[in-house]
Design an enzyme around this catalytic site. Structure first.
Site, PDB file in Angstrom:
ATOM      1  CB  SER A 139      -0.935   0.039   1.195  1.00  0.00           C
ATOM      2  OG  SER A 139      -1.667   1.333   1.362  1.00  0.00           O
ATOM      3  CE1 TYR A 153      -3.801  -1.976   4.874  1.00  0.00           C
ATOM      4  CE2 TYR A 153      -3.168   0.226   4.556  1.00  0.00           C
ATOM      5  CZ  TYR A 153      -3.354  -0.977   4.104  1.00  0.00           C
ATOM      6  OH  TYR A 153      -3.694  -1.397   2.623  1.00  0.00           O
TER       7      TYR A 153
END
Ligand code: NAP
Length: 244
Positions: A139, A153
């Protein structure tokens, strides 16, 4: 592509788009899902309509026995050509100071341990076969940090980036490539899971291309990385983020 591809988290979002993109190219796919059985069955039907074999396996990537079962199901479709380590989760937006240890632990279990377990099963097959590709879905958060939203995350995806670099160096001599993609703001259900379904629209003005991305746009990059067209690409991660 010669052989089967395992896609984790193929029932929705980016993973489902990868399954469909592979199916459109005639590649047999074995994919996992966590809980959404009906969504998984719909993706199987779409893949079959596109003319390939697709098998959905309920398998939590954070559980070793589940991961073994997923790859055993893939073995029944034929030799493995690749893995797309896509399954991933976020949790509710929160500053670091308020993150509960149990939440961080679960996130790292799914996003990091899960990616390692699946990569291990893949290289156990690809190295003896002398080739194949692992694509890790990271990501842009790994680089941007996820401040005020989900630094846990972001950190899990930075770990995935390190897995890409390190594993590529280990298995490159055996002809196995390990690469990654870093999606930016992509329109999927994941944002609702973090408590903000409209997140992509809110942040779209910060994207140089001026819009959020679609799962299919990430899937095309993944399919290219899996393919022979990317034969000299390894140990690196491609941003698919509209410039953000
Ligand atoms: P999504 O729409 O929420 O789909 C997540 C998929 O992963 C679903 O198929 C889900 O299965 C599966 N999954 C979740 N936890 C799992 C587990 N423990 N074991 C096995 N499967 C599991 O998410 P997405 O947006 O497509 O995200 C896919 C990947 O892209 C993730 O790694 C995510 O971090 C990354 N990513 C997404 C964006 C974005 O903006 N969307 C940006 C950057 C990176 P069920 O359907 O059964 O729940």
């Amino acid at each position: 592509m010669d052989g089967t591809v395992v896609v984790t988290g193929g029932s929705r979002g980016i993973g489902a788009a990868v399954v469909r993109a592979l199916a459109a190219r005639g590649t047999p796919v074995c994919f996992s899902y966590a809980t959404h059985r009906e969504a998984a069955e719909a993706v199987v039907a779409q893949a079959e309509e596109l003319g390939t074999t697709a098998v959905a396996v309920r398998a939590d990537v954070a559980e070793e026995a589940d991961v073994r079962r997923l790859f055993a199901a893939a073995d029944r479709l034929g030799p493995l050509a690749g893995l797309v380590n896509n399954a991933g989760q976020v949790a509710a937006q929160s500053p670091v100071v308020d993150l509960e240890p149990a939440r961080i632990r679960r996130l790292l279990d799914v996003n990091v341990l899960g990616a390692f377990l699946c990569a291990q099963e893949a290289v156990r097959r690809l190295v003896p076969a002398g080739g194949g590709t692992v694509v890790n879905v990271s990501s842009r958060a790994a680089v941007l940090g996820g401040a005020g939203e989900y630094v846990d995350y972001a950190a899990s995806k930075a770990a995935v980036d390190a897995l890409t670099v390190g594993l590529a160096r280990e298995v490159g001599p055996a002809g196995v490539r390990v690469v990654g993609v870093r999606p930016g703001l992509i329109r999927t259900d994941i944002h609702a899971g973090a408590g903000e379904p409209g997140r992509v629209e809110r942040l779209a003005p910060t994207v140089p291309l001026g819009r959020g991305g679609e799962a299919d746009e990430v899937a095309e990059a993944v399919v290219w990385l899996l393919s022979e067209a990317a034969s000299y690409v390894t140990g690196t991660t491609l941003d698919v983020s509209g410039g953000r």
